[in-house]
Design a protein around this motif. Sequence first.
Motif, PDB file in Angstrom:
ATOM      1  N   VAL A   1      61.319  -4.416  46.323  1.00 53.82           N
ATOM      2  CA  VAL A   1      62.455  -3.855  47.059  1.00 53.82           C
ATOM      3  C   VAL A   1      61.920  -3.055  48.246  1.00 53.82           C
ATOM      4  N   GLN A   2      62.506  -3.288  49.398  1.00 53.57           N
ATOM      5  CA  GLN A   2      62.142  -2.511  50.585  1.00 53.57           C
ATOM      6  C   GLN A   2      63.307  -1.643  50.998  1.00 53.57           C
ATOM      7  N   LEU A   3      62.988  -0.406  51.347  1.00 51.15           N
ATOM      8  CA  LEU A   3      63.994   0.549  51.779  1.00 51.15           C
ATOM      9  C   LEU A   3      63.631   1.021  53.178  1.00 51.15           C
ATOM     10  N   GLN A   4      64.600   1.052  54.064  1.00 52.20           N
ATOM     11  CA  GLN A   4      64.380   1.491  55.434  1.00 52.20           C
ATOM     12  C   GLN A   4      65.308   2.655  55.725  1.00 52.20           C
ATOM     13  N   ALA A   5      64.717   3.848  55.820  1.00 50.99           N
ATOM     14  CA  ALA A   5      65.499   5.045  56.120  1.00 50.99           C
ATOM     15  C   ALA A   5      65.456   5.327  57.607  1.00 50.99           C
ATOM     16  N   SER A   6      66.553   5.853  58.121  1.00 47.57           N
ATOM     17  CA  SER A   6      66.627   6.196  59.537  1.00 47.57           C
ATOM     18  C   SER A   6      67.661   7.289  59.740  1.00 47.57           C
ATOM     19  N   GLY A   7      67.679   7.832  60.955  1.00 44.20           N
ATOM     20  CA  GLY A   7      68.692   8.816  61.307  1.00 44.20           C
ATOM     21  C   GLY A   7      68.163  10.224  61.484  1.00 44.20           C
ATOM     22  N   GLY A   8      66.887  10.433  61.229  1.00 41.40           N
ATOM     23  CA  GLY A   8      66.318  11.763  61.388  1.00 41.40           C
ATOM     24  C   GLY A   8      66.049  12.090  62.840  1.00 41.40           C
ATOM     25  N   GLY A   9      65.605  13.321  63.054  1.00 45.04           N
ATOM     26  CA  GLY A   9      65.290  13.762  64.402  1.00 45.04           C
ATOM     27  C   GLY A   9      65.422  15.263  64.507  1.00 45.04           C
ATOM     28  N   LEU A  10      65.428  15.745  65.738  1.00 45.40           N
ATOM     29  CA  LEU A  10      65.600  17.176  65.998  1.00 45.40           C
ATOM     30  C   LEU A  10      67.082  17.479  66.090  1.00 45.40           C
ATOM     31  N   VAL A  11      67.520  18.421  65.284  1.00 46.32           N
ATOM     32  CA  VAL A  11      68.935  18.762  65.210  1.00 46.32           C
ATOM     33  C   VAL A  11      69.084  20.280  65.348  1.00 46.32           C
ATOM     34  N   GLN A  12      70.085  20.710  66.055  1.00 49.57           N
ATOM     35  CA  GLN A  12      70.349  22.138  66.171  1.00 49.57           C
ATOM     36  C   GLN A  12      71.004  22.673  64.905  1.00 49.57           C
ATOM     37  N   PRO A  13      70.802  23.919  64.584  1.00 51.34           N
ATOM     38  CA  PRO A  13      71.504  24.512  63.445  1.00 51.34           C
ATOM     39  C   PRO A  13      73.006  24.294  63.575  1.00 51.34           C
ATOM     40  N   GLY A  14      73.611  23.916  62.453  1.00 50.54           N
ATOM     41  CA  GLY A  14      75.032  23.600  62.470  1.00 50.54           C
ATOM     42  C   GLY A  14      75.329  22.151  62.769  1.00 50.54           C
ATOM     43  N   GLY A  15      74.301  21.370  63.089  1.00 51.55           N
ATOM     44  CA  GLY A  15      74.491  19.969  63.432  1.00 51.55           C
ATOM     45  C   GLY A  15      74.894  19.115  62.249  1.00 51.55           C
ATOM     46  N   SER A  16      75.274  17.841  62.543  1.00 51.20           N
ATOM     47  CA  SER A  16      75.794  16.942  61.510  1.00 51.20           C
ATOM     48  C   SER A  16      75.248  15.530  61.654  1.00 51.20           C
ATOM     49  N   PRO A  17      73.989  15.339  61.416  1.00 53.28           N
ATOM     50  CA  PRO A  17      73.446  13.983  61.485  1.00 53.28           C
ATOM     51  C   PRO A  17      73.776  13.188  60.229  1.00 53.28           C
ATOM     52  N   ARG A  18      73.649  11.877  60.344  1.00 54.90           N
ATOM     53  CA  ARG A  18      73.843  11.010  59.192  1.00 54.90           C
ATOM     54  C   ARG A  18      72.599  10.149  59.002  1.00 54.90           C
ATOM     55  N   LEU A  19      72.069  10.192  57.819  1.00 53.61           N
ATOM     56  CA  LEU A  19      70.921   9.356  57.486  1.00 53.61           C
ATOM     57  C   LEU A  19      71.411   8.055  56.864  1.00 53.61           C
ATOM     58  N   SER A  20      70.654   6.996  57.099  1.00 53.26           N
ATOM     59  CA  SER A  20      70.968   5.694  56.514  1.00 53.26           C
ATOM     60  C   SER A  20      69.761   5.165  55.775  1.00 53.26           C
ATOM     61  N   CYS A  21      70.026   4.412  54.726  1.00 50.22           N
ATOM     62  CA  CYS A  21      68.957   3.764  53.963  1.00 50.22           C
ATOM     63  C   CYS A  21      69.415   2.351  53.651  1.00 50.22           C
ATOM     64  N   VAL A  22      68.770   1.394  54.280  1.00 55.39           N
ATOM     65  CA  VAL A  22      69.113  -0.010  54.074  1.00 55.39           C
ATOM     66  C   VAL A  22      68.151  -0.603  53.051  1.00 55.39           C
ATOM     67  N   THR A  23      68.702  -1.307  52.077  1.00 54.32           N
ATOM     68  CA  THR A  23      67.879  -1.915  51.032  1.00 54.32           C
ATOM     69  C   THR A  23      67.775  -3.415  51.255  1.00 54.32           C
ATOM     70  N   SER A  24      66.689  -3.976  50.744  1.00 57.37           N
ATOM     71  CA  SER A  24      66.469  -5.416  50.889  1.00 57.37           C
ATOM     72  C   SER A  24      67.131  -6.199  49.760  1.00 57.37           C
ATOM     73  N   ARG A  25      67.695  -5.515  48.820  1.00 54.24           N
ATOM     74  CA  ARG A  25      68.335  -6.137  47.675  1.00 54.24           C
ATOM     75  C   ARG A  25      69.744  -5.591  47.530  1.00 54.24           C
ATOM     76  N   THR A  26      70.621  -6.394  46.964  1.00 47.59           N
ATOM     77  CA  THR A  26      71.987  -5.944  46.776  1.00 47.59           C
ATOM     78  C   THR A  26      72.041  -4.645  45.984  1.00 47.59           C
ATOM     79  N   ILE A  27      72.941  -3.776  46.408  1.00 51.58           N
ATOM     80  CA  ILE A  27      73.082  -2.474  45.760  1.00 51.58           C
ATOM     81  C   ILE A  27      73.429  -2.622  44.284  1.00 51.58           C
ATOM     82  N   TYR A  28      74.071  -3.723  43.930  1.00 51.85           N
ATOM     83  CA  TYR A  28      74.499  -3.934  42.548  1.00 51.85           C
ATOM     84  C   TYR A  28      73.327  -4.131  41.596  1.00 51.85           C
ATOM     85  N   SER A  29      72.122  -4.313  42.126  1.00 49.85           N
ATOM     86  CA  SER A  29      70.935  -4.463  41.285  1.00 49.85           C
ATOM     87  C   SER A  29      70.274  -3.134  40.947  1.00 49.85           C
ATOM     88  N   PHE A  30      70.890  -2.044  41.411  1.00 51.60           N
ATOM     89  CA  PHE A  30      70.307  -0.725  41.179  1.00 51.60           C
ATOM     90  C   PHE A  30      71.144   0.092  40.210  1.00 51.60           C
TER      91      PHE A  30
END
Length: 115
Positions: A1-30
């Motif tokens: 299974v491969q997982l690819q996380a993204s969405g990080g970076g420099l954020v100011q206090p109070g900020g609202s980023p969203r992280l994503s994690c894409v899997t190489s396998r259907t979520i139903y297998s977890f």
Amino acid sequence: VQLQASGGGLVQPGGSPRLSCVTSRTIYSFNSMGWYRQAPGKQRELVATITSGVGINYADSVKGRFTVSRDNPKNTMYLQMNSLKPEDTAVYYCRVDDLYGFQYWGQGTLVTVSS
């Protein structure tokens, strides 16, 4: 299974980023999916998990500010982070546990909260 996380970076206090994690396998297998983080000089800690038949669990430090969710057709898990604080600075990792108990980790994405 491969997982690819993204969405990080420099954020100011109070900020609202969203992280994503894409899997190489259907979520139903977890059995569970989750986000963990490791701040400089500290151990890796749980942030939020989604477990089949159990539900969602959050660390006390992020309750009410972070929301974990997933998009099954896109095989993607998200972490919506709101009201970020400097102490949220860390490398954020996604992890999945398959139906046989094997754990798989993504490569991590750095979130730095600073003005």
